[in-house]
Design a protein around this motif. Structure first.
Motif, PDB file in Angstrom:
ATOM      1  N   SER A  50       8.430   2.820   5.100  1.00  0.00           N
ATOM      2  CA  SER A  50       7.176   2.688   5.841  1.00  0.00           C
ATOM      3  C   SER A  50       5.970   2.981   4.948  1.00  0.00           C
ATOM      4  O   SER A  50       4.918   2.336   5.071  1.00  0.00           O
ATOM      5  CB  SER A  50       7.183   3.632   7.049  1.00  0.00           C
ATOM      6  OG  SER A  50       6.122   3.331   7.924  1.00  0.00           O
ATOM      7  N   ARG A  51       6.101   3.908   4.016  1.00  0.00           N
ATOM      8  CA  ARG A  51       4.988   4.205   3.081  1.00  0.00           C
ATOM      9  C   ARG A  51       4.755   3.029   2.137  1.00  0.00           C
ATOM     10  O   ARG A  51       3.601   2.697   1.820  1.00  0.00           O
ATOM     11  CB  ARG A  51       5.294   5.483   2.291  1.00  0.00           C
ATOM     12  CG  ARG A  51       5.039   6.767   3.073  1.00  0.00           C
ATOM     13  CD  ARG A  51       5.089   7.983   2.172  1.00  0.00           C
ATOM     14  NE  ARG A  51       6.449   8.261   1.715  1.00  0.00           N
ATOM     15  CZ  ARG A  51       7.310   9.047   2.369  1.00  0.00           C
ATOM     16  NH1 ARG A  51       6.941   9.621   3.505  1.00  0.00           N
ATOM     17  NH2 ARG A  51       8.508   9.278   1.886  1.00  0.00           N
ATOM     18  N   ASP A  75      17.714  -2.351  13.323  1.00  0.00           N
ATOM     19  CA  ASP A  75      17.525  -2.038  11.901  1.00  0.00           C
ATOM     20  C   ASP A  75      16.243  -1.270  11.634  1.00  0.00           C
ATOM     21  O   ASP A  75      15.999  -0.825  10.512  1.00  0.00           O
ATOM     22  CB  ASP A  75      17.555  -3.319  11.064  1.00  0.00           C
ATOM     23  CG  ASP A  75      16.475  -4.319  11.454  1.00  0.00           C
ATOM     24  OD1 ASP A  75      15.632  -3.993  12.327  1.00  0.00           O
ATOM     25  OD2 ASP A  75      16.458  -5.427  10.889  1.00  0.00           O
ATOM     26  N   GLY A  76      15.387  -1.117  12.658  1.00  0.00           N
ATOM     27  CA  GLY A  76      14.143  -0.378  12.464  1.00  0.00           C
ATOM     28  C   GLY A  76      13.090  -1.141  11.697  1.00  0.00           C
ATOM     29  O   GLY A  76      12.051  -0.577  11.322  1.00  0.00           O
ATOM     30  N   VAL A  77      13.310  -2.432  11.477  1.00  0.00           N
ATOM     31  CA  VAL A  77      12.383  -3.277  10.732  1.00  0.00           C
ATOM     32  C   VAL A  77      11.882  -4.422  11.606  1.00  0.00           C
ATOM     33  O   VAL A  77      10.678  -4.580  11.821  1.00  0.00           O
ATOM     34  CB  VAL A  77      13.037  -3.842   9.452  1.00  0.00           C
ATOM     35  CG1 VAL A  77      12.087  -4.787   8.729  1.00  0.00           C
ATOM     36  CG2 VAL A  77      13.470  -2.703   8.540  1.00  0.00           C
ATOM     37  N   LEU A  88       1.594  -5.308   8.757  1.00  0.00           N
ATOM     38  CA  LEU A  88       2.955  -4.991   9.189  1.00  0.00           C
ATOM     39  C   LEU A  88       2.976  -3.675   9.967  1.00  0.00           C
ATOM     40  O   LEU A  88       2.202  -2.760   9.677  1.00  0.00           O
ATOM     41  CB  LEU A  88       3.873  -4.891   7.974  1.00  0.00           C
ATOM     42  CG  LEU A  88       3.950  -6.149   7.093  1.00  0.00           C
ATOM     43  CD1 LEU A  88       4.882  -5.909   5.921  1.00  0.00           C
ATOM     44  CD2 LEU A  88       4.419  -7.347   7.913  1.00  0.00           C
ATOM     45  N   PRO A  89       3.871  -3.559  10.953  1.00  0.00           N
ATOM     46  CA  PRO A  89       3.955  -2.315  11.724  1.00  0.00           C
ATOM     47  C   PRO A  89       4.667  -1.220  10.949  1.00  0.00           C
ATOM     48  O   PRO A  89       5.291  -1.469   9.908  1.00  0.00           O
ATOM     49  CB  PRO A  89       4.788  -2.737  12.949  1.00  0.00           C
ATOM     50  CG  PRO A  89       5.664  -3.823  12.432  1.00  0.00           C
ATOM     51  CD  PRO A  89       4.831  -4.572  11.426  1.00  0.00           C
ATOM     52  N   ALA A  90       4.584  -0.006  11.456  1.00  0.00           N
ATOM     53  CA  ALA A  90       5.314   1.115  10.856  1.00  0.00           C
ATOM     54  C   ALA A  90       6.806   0.854  10.945  1.00  0.00           C
ATOM     55  O   ALA A  90       7.295   0.238  11.893  1.00  0.00           O
ATOM     56  CB  ALA A  90       4.959   2.412  11.581  1.00  0.00           C
ATOM     57  N   MET A  91       7.541   1.327   9.948  1.00  0.00           N
ATOM     58  CA  MET A  91       8.981   1.129   9.895  1.00  0.00           C
ATOM     59  C   MET A  91       9.711   2.437  10.205  1.00  0.00           C
ATOM     60  O   MET A  91       9.146   3.521  10.085  1.00  0.00           O
ATOM     61  CB  MET A  91       9.400   0.604   8.519  1.00  0.00           C
ATOM     62  CG  MET A  91       8.698  -0.686   8.118  1.00  0.00           C
ATOM     63  SD  MET A  91       9.143  -2.059   9.229  1.00  0.00           S
ATOM     64  CE  MET A  91       8.043  -3.356   8.651  1.00  0.00           C
TER      65      MET A  91
END
Length: 339
Positions: free
Chosen positions: A257-258, A310-312, A248-251
């Motif tokens: 994200s962590r 949403d940054g996701v 999965l990419p960084a959020m």
């Protein structure tokens, strides 16, 4: 009495003379003031007083001067509302367009919102086509991120004869979620359909779910999730089908994200323990050189948005870039032909 009898006719003549002189004297003023018009109507001219004769023409002189303003007044109220009609019509015509146009944007930035209704009908066609031709299909499994990858992959694989796509993404699912049993779904798919490779895009929801009271990122959670992922991957290995697990990419949210990074680490460990599984690190597509989350990137001299608001999730451009990376990796691993 004779003398008086002779005087009577004389007296009568004198009386008649006096009466005749009086009549011309009375007619003299009328005759001197008479005009040709009065001569035609002597009764009216004689009956009107001088003051009334002077006032009577006045209305006839002023009426023509007063009529033009009265006639000009009606056009003014008619001319003022006239422009309002086309303005109203223009407003009614233009207002719906932004709304329709507004009803078309969300699917492009977050196609996953439409997936539950569209996916069942969409996935059956490529699967049926692959079954008829005897050719294999690439299955894309996972959560809402897998939905976007599956949509773009389905479009790209249509151009490759004999190779189909089986998009199976399910919104709000994961290996921890009880809403959907991915182990059962994958086993059923591999038993019924010819699948050349399984692409896994999973873990976005799992990052928010605890295991035995432990949160993602703790040693206990990491070990338990890795075991779940390994059991899931083993289903494909037992069916002799290769698997590509997409990290999965960084959020945008740092804490989330962590937790997602913990999912990636556990999945990578599981993949290393299962034959035929390859882990694909693709986060660099959506990060800067330092590995930080970015909303957009410069592509071909243009600043292109890659992530949804949403940054996701991703935009369709972002999903397509990830899909192309996946297809490149599948070709490198030779997983387009079933072993």
């Amino acid at each position: 009495m004779y003398p008086y009898a002779r005087l009577a006719p004389l007296a009568l003549l004198a009386l008649l003379a006096l009466t005749g002189c009086a009549k011309p004297a009375a007619k003299a003023p009328t005759g001197t003031a008479a005009s040709p018009t009065e001569a035609a109507a002597p009764v009216e001219s004689a009956s009107l007083p001088p003051a009334e004769a002077a006032v009577k023409p006045a209305p006839a002189e002023h009426l023509p001067a007063a009529l033009p303003p009265v006639m000009a007044a009606p056009p003014e109220p008619q001319s003022t509302p006239a422009p309002a009609v086309p303005e109203q019509a223009t407003k009614q015509t233009l207002e719906p367009k932004p709304a329709r146009t507004a009803a078309l944007i969300p699917p492009r930035s977050e196609p996953v919102a439409r997936t539950p209704d569209v996916a069942p009908a969409a996935v059956s066609k490529p699967a049926a086509a692959a079954a008829k031709s005897g050719g294999p299909a690439v299955a894309v499994v996972g959560d809402s991120l897998a939905v976007g990858v599956g949509m773009t992959m389905e479009q790209r694989l249509k151009k490759i004869e004999g190779l189909g796509c089986r998009p199976m993404g399910k919104v709000s699912t994961g290996l921890i979620s009880k809403k959907y049993d991915w182990d059962k779904a994958l086993a059923g798919l591999l038993a019924k359909e010819p699948i050349s490779a399984v692409v896994v895009v999973l873990g976005g929801n799992d990052a928010n779910n605890s295991i035995a009271g432990k949160a993602a990122g703790t040693p206990e959670w990491n070990a338990a999730y890795s075991a779940k992922a390994q059991r899931f991957l083993q289903i494909a290995a037992d069916a002799k089908v290769r698997v590509l697990w997409v990290g999965l990419p960084a959020m945008k949210d740092a804490d989330y994200s962590r937790r997602v990074a913990a999912v990636n680490a556990a999945a990578k460990t599981a993949c290393a323990n299962v034959a035929g599984c390859t882990y694909l690190e693709a986060s660099d597509i959506f990060t800067d050189e330092a590995g930080n989350y970015v909303q957009a990137k410069d592509i071909g001299g243009k600043n292109v948005s890659l992530r949804a608001g949403d940054g996701v999730h991703m935009t369709m451009t972002g999903y397509d870039l990830l899909c192309r990376r996946v297809l490149d990796k599948l070709e490198l691993t030779g997983s387009q032909s079933r072993p």
